[in-house]
Scaffold this active site. Structure first.
Site, mmCIF file in Angstrom:
data_model
loop_
_atom_site.group_PDB
_atom_site.id
_atom_site.type_symbol
_atom_site.label_atom_id
_atom_site.label_comp_id
_atom_site.label_asym_id
_atom_site.label_seq_id
_atom_site.Cartn_x
_atom_site.Cartn_y
_atom_site.Cartn_z
ATOM 1 N N ARG A 129 9.700 45.986 65.176
ATOM 2 C CA ARG A 129 10.349 44.691 65.355
ATOM 3 C C ARG A 129 10.121 44.257 66.795
ATOM 4 N NH1 ARG A 129 15.473 45.083 67.512
ATOM 5 N NH2 ARG A 129 16.131 46.976 66.465
ATOM 6 N N HIS A 170 17.409 42.942 67.483
ATOM 7 C CA HIS A 170 17.879 43.057 66.094
ATOM 8 C C HIS A 170 18.277 41.691 65.541
ATOM 9 C CE1 HIS A 170 20.252 44.288 62.666
ATOM 10 N NE2 HIS A 170 21.376 43.894 63.225
ATOM 11 N N TYR A 185 18.008 49.437 74.929
ATOM 12 C CA TYR A 185 17.593 50.647 74.210
ATOM 13 C C TYR A 185 16.083 50.803 73.997
ATOM 14 C CZ TYR A 185 17.952 47.323 70.293
ATOM 15 O OH TYR A 185 17.826 46.242 69.472
#
Lengths: 327, 342
Positions: B259, B263, B272
């Site tokens: 991705r 998110h 992260y």
């Protein structure tokens, strides 16, 4: 008219619905060759075969989730949760999926699904074969919750549930399975979802009950009748959607209400009934709305002395009726 | 476990689609869907930053996995259960660009839910796209149930269900796959494995390398595929669908992808993922890769590419405009369809 037990009426409804509509399939643990731990599906595996009476892996969320999928693709699944106490594994599937599918798709998908679950105490079932679970599901818009306890009502409401377009939690009080007998007419009939019934007419006070407590309340009403207290007993039969009309009509007639359920008192369905009556029939009340319920402890301890201490019975209901009648 | 890694030369690429039974027209259509999904996705973020779209969930980077798999479906026959990142699946199956924007903007004429659901929860009965919730993995047992009904009715439909790598940790993943394995159901379990469940990396999600390994426990094949290679994804999905349709039972596909963006519009992936890692994956952009392959094979020309990009950009612009002009639902509609209304 033939006299049948609750379990016989239940089995008859399943048999007739499966015969009437080939889309009706059953899913659950031990429901096939074994015929179910309470024998609710006895003979159906032999009559309809393994493709319509499906023994599933031991996984409640999977049972309900697979049944939802089958409903989406045009079947009329009846899923059995072996004991209501184990339904929590399927909570996500019931609350987030079955109950919301129609709403979230703006009415373009539906979930015609029945989830049968034996519930209730009084059979030395211990903590995990005794629970009352109705209040959890009564809170969920999109579900219907029924809890019939006479052979006539069980057969008629199971048929209505199977034919309903929406998900129905069908609660079967396990103590009534063989204890309660009654007349069941031959042939097809339904009892509509959402209709309570006055099971005993009276004028002094109203007892609202469902499940095993309906039978205990009727017993209690007979006892106090000898003392001159004339009790009306309303059997909810359906918990969601609630038959407000029948409840309020009875309250307006008698002016006093005792709500009896074997679930814990706090957060139990009795609170909802009390709220409804207070809001809509306050002026008609001649006394406080009383709730008789099991104390707020996990139900039920296995030891018989402990269970008897907690469990309601006709005597406890008689005492509550006397108290309210004297108000 | 079978591994499909696609690193083919131009000449092989040319032969590859023929071997897969795909025409030049098919390839260009797949490319178009990937471009359109990307163009719409980019505009969703713009709308979000302009305060016009309350929430965006992005599929950028997943286009090959989504288009390659969905292109193998019998559209309108096979059941499709997406998860919340599947814009390109929906477009490939037949949801229009306008409908994507109606879902993004939660408008009254959004066919998926009339503005009730989060964006990208696609649903459309005529195309057999089944409504899904935001709960992770709950749609997996539904897929098994739909496939069970197909099998009992003797219909040719196969069901495909999409989910992320995080979903494979849930009980419903196990319960759904196990049931499908026991009954040898016509269903394809498609994992868009982008290595993260929001922030939690695969290494903290499972103690094995490949999601596909899990299929062994359910008694059916698990396939690892390069999820950024659209034709490799098409190939393994087609094989899985054919096997399911001919009574061979389920398949679990583990499509490795990445991705590119956070998110959702509410997430900050800098917490992260290193920028170096993200940039490294962007070099493997599935659209750029397919473009290069098609150019090398002489199927696409720079002129055709420009034309396709212009066309899809215009389609996305039209969808944005249409979406913004579309009315909100009537407030009272919030009360409808709790139960069947006839």
């Amino acid at each position: 008219m033939p006299i049948k037990t609750v379990i016989e009426a239940l089995r008859e409804a399943l048999f007739e619905e499966m015969q009437r509509d080939e889309r009706v399939v059953l899913l659950g643990e031990d429901i096939g060759l074994h015929g179910g731990v309470f024998r609710a599906t006895e003979g159906l595996f032999q009559a309809f075969g393994e493709h319509r009476v499906i023994d599933t892996p031991l996984a409640e969320s999977g049972i309900v989730g697979v049944a939802i999928g089958a409903a989406i693709n045009g079947l009329r699944p009846v899923a059995e949760i072996q004991f209501a106490d184990y339904i929590y594994s399927a909570m996500d599937q019931i609350v987030n999926e079955a109950a919301k599918l129609r709403y979230r798709s703006n009415g373009t998908w539906g979930c015609p699904l029945v989830i049968r679950a034996p519930w209730g105490a009084g059979v030395h079932g211990g903590l995990y074969h005794s629970q009352s679970i109705e209040a959890f599901f009564a809170h969920v818009a999109g579900l219907k919750v029924v809890a019939p306890v006479t052979p006539y009502d069980v057969k008629g409401l199971l048929k209505a549930s199977i034919r309903d377009e929406d998900p129905v939690i069908f609660l079967e009080h396990k103590k009534t399975y063989r204890l309660i007998k009654g007349e069941v007419p031959e042939g097809d009939y339904i009892v509509p979802i959402g209709k309570a019934e006055v099971k005993r007419e009276g004028s002094d006070l109203t007892v609202i009950a469902y499940g095993l407590m309906l039978h205990y309340s009727l017993e209690a009403a007979e006892k106090v009748a000898k003392e001159g207290i004339d009790v009306e007993v309303v059997d909810l039969r359906t918990i969601l959607p609630l038959d407000k009309k029948t409840i309020l009509a009875s309250v307006r007639k008698t002016g006093k209400v005792l709500i009896v359920h074997e679930d814990n008192k706090t957060g139990g369905f009795g609170g909802e009934l009390a709220g409804l009556i207070t809001e809509e029939a306050f002026e008609d009340l001649d006394g406080p709305i009383m709730r008789l319920a099991v104390p707020d402890v996990p139900m039920m301890p296995f030891n018989a002395v402990l269970e008897d201490f907690l469990m309601l019975n006709p005597e406890k209901i008689v005492a509550a009726i006397r108290q309210l009648a004297a108000y | 476990m079978i591994s499909k890694q696609g690193t083919l030369t131009a000449k092989q690429e040319e032969g590859r689609h023929v071997a897969l039974g795909l025409s030049v027209k098919d390839l260009l259509e797949m490319y178009d869907k990937m471009l359109l999904a990307r163009a719409l996705d980019e505009r969703m973020w713009l709308l979000n930053r302009q305060g016009k779209a309350n929430f965006v969930v992005s599929g950028q980077g997943h286009e090959a996995a989504q288009v390659g798999s969905a292109y193998a479906l019998k559209r309108g026959v096979d059941f499709v259960l997406t998860y919340y990142r599947d814009h390109a699946v929906a477009l490939t199956v037949g949801i229009s660009a306008r409908d994507v924007m109606l879902s993004t903007l939660a408008k009254a004429n959004d066919p998926s839910s009339a503005g009730r659901q989060f964006p990208a929860h696609y649903s459309f009965p005529p195309l057999r796209i089944v409504s899904v919730s935001s709960a992770v993995a709950t749609q997996i047992p539904h897929a098994s149930g739909i496939a069970l009904a197909s099998k009992l009715k003797g219909e040719e439909a196969v069901t495909i269900v999409y989910f992320g790598d995080g979903a494979t940790s849930k009980g419903d993943f196990h319960e759904g796959l196990n049931f499908a394995g026991v009954h040898k159901l016509p269903v394809v379990f498609f994992c868009e494995n982008n290595l993260y469940a929001i922030s939690v990396p695969l290494s903290k999600q499972m103690a094995i390398q490949d999601v596909a390994e899990r299929a062994k426990a359910y008694g059916f094949p698990g396939v690892v595929v390069d999820g950024n290679d659209v034709l490799a994804v098409y190939e393994v999905t087609k094989e899985a669908l054919d096997r399911a349709r001919s009574g061979g039972g389920p398949t679990l596909i583990d499509a490795k992808t990445y991705r590119f963006l956070p998110h959702t519009s509410e997430d900050d992936d800098r917490r992260y993922r290193s920028r170096e890692e993200v940039e490294e994956w962007k070099k493997r952009d599935p659209i750029e890769r397919f473009r290069r392959d098609l150019l090398q094979a002489g199927i696409l020309t720079e002129a055709l590419d420009q034309e396709a990009r212009k066309r899809t950009a215009a389609e996305a612009e039209d969808a944005v405009e249409f979406g913004q002009k579309s009315p909100d639902p009537d407030p009272k509609d919030a009360l409808r369809y709790v139960y069947f209304e006839g």
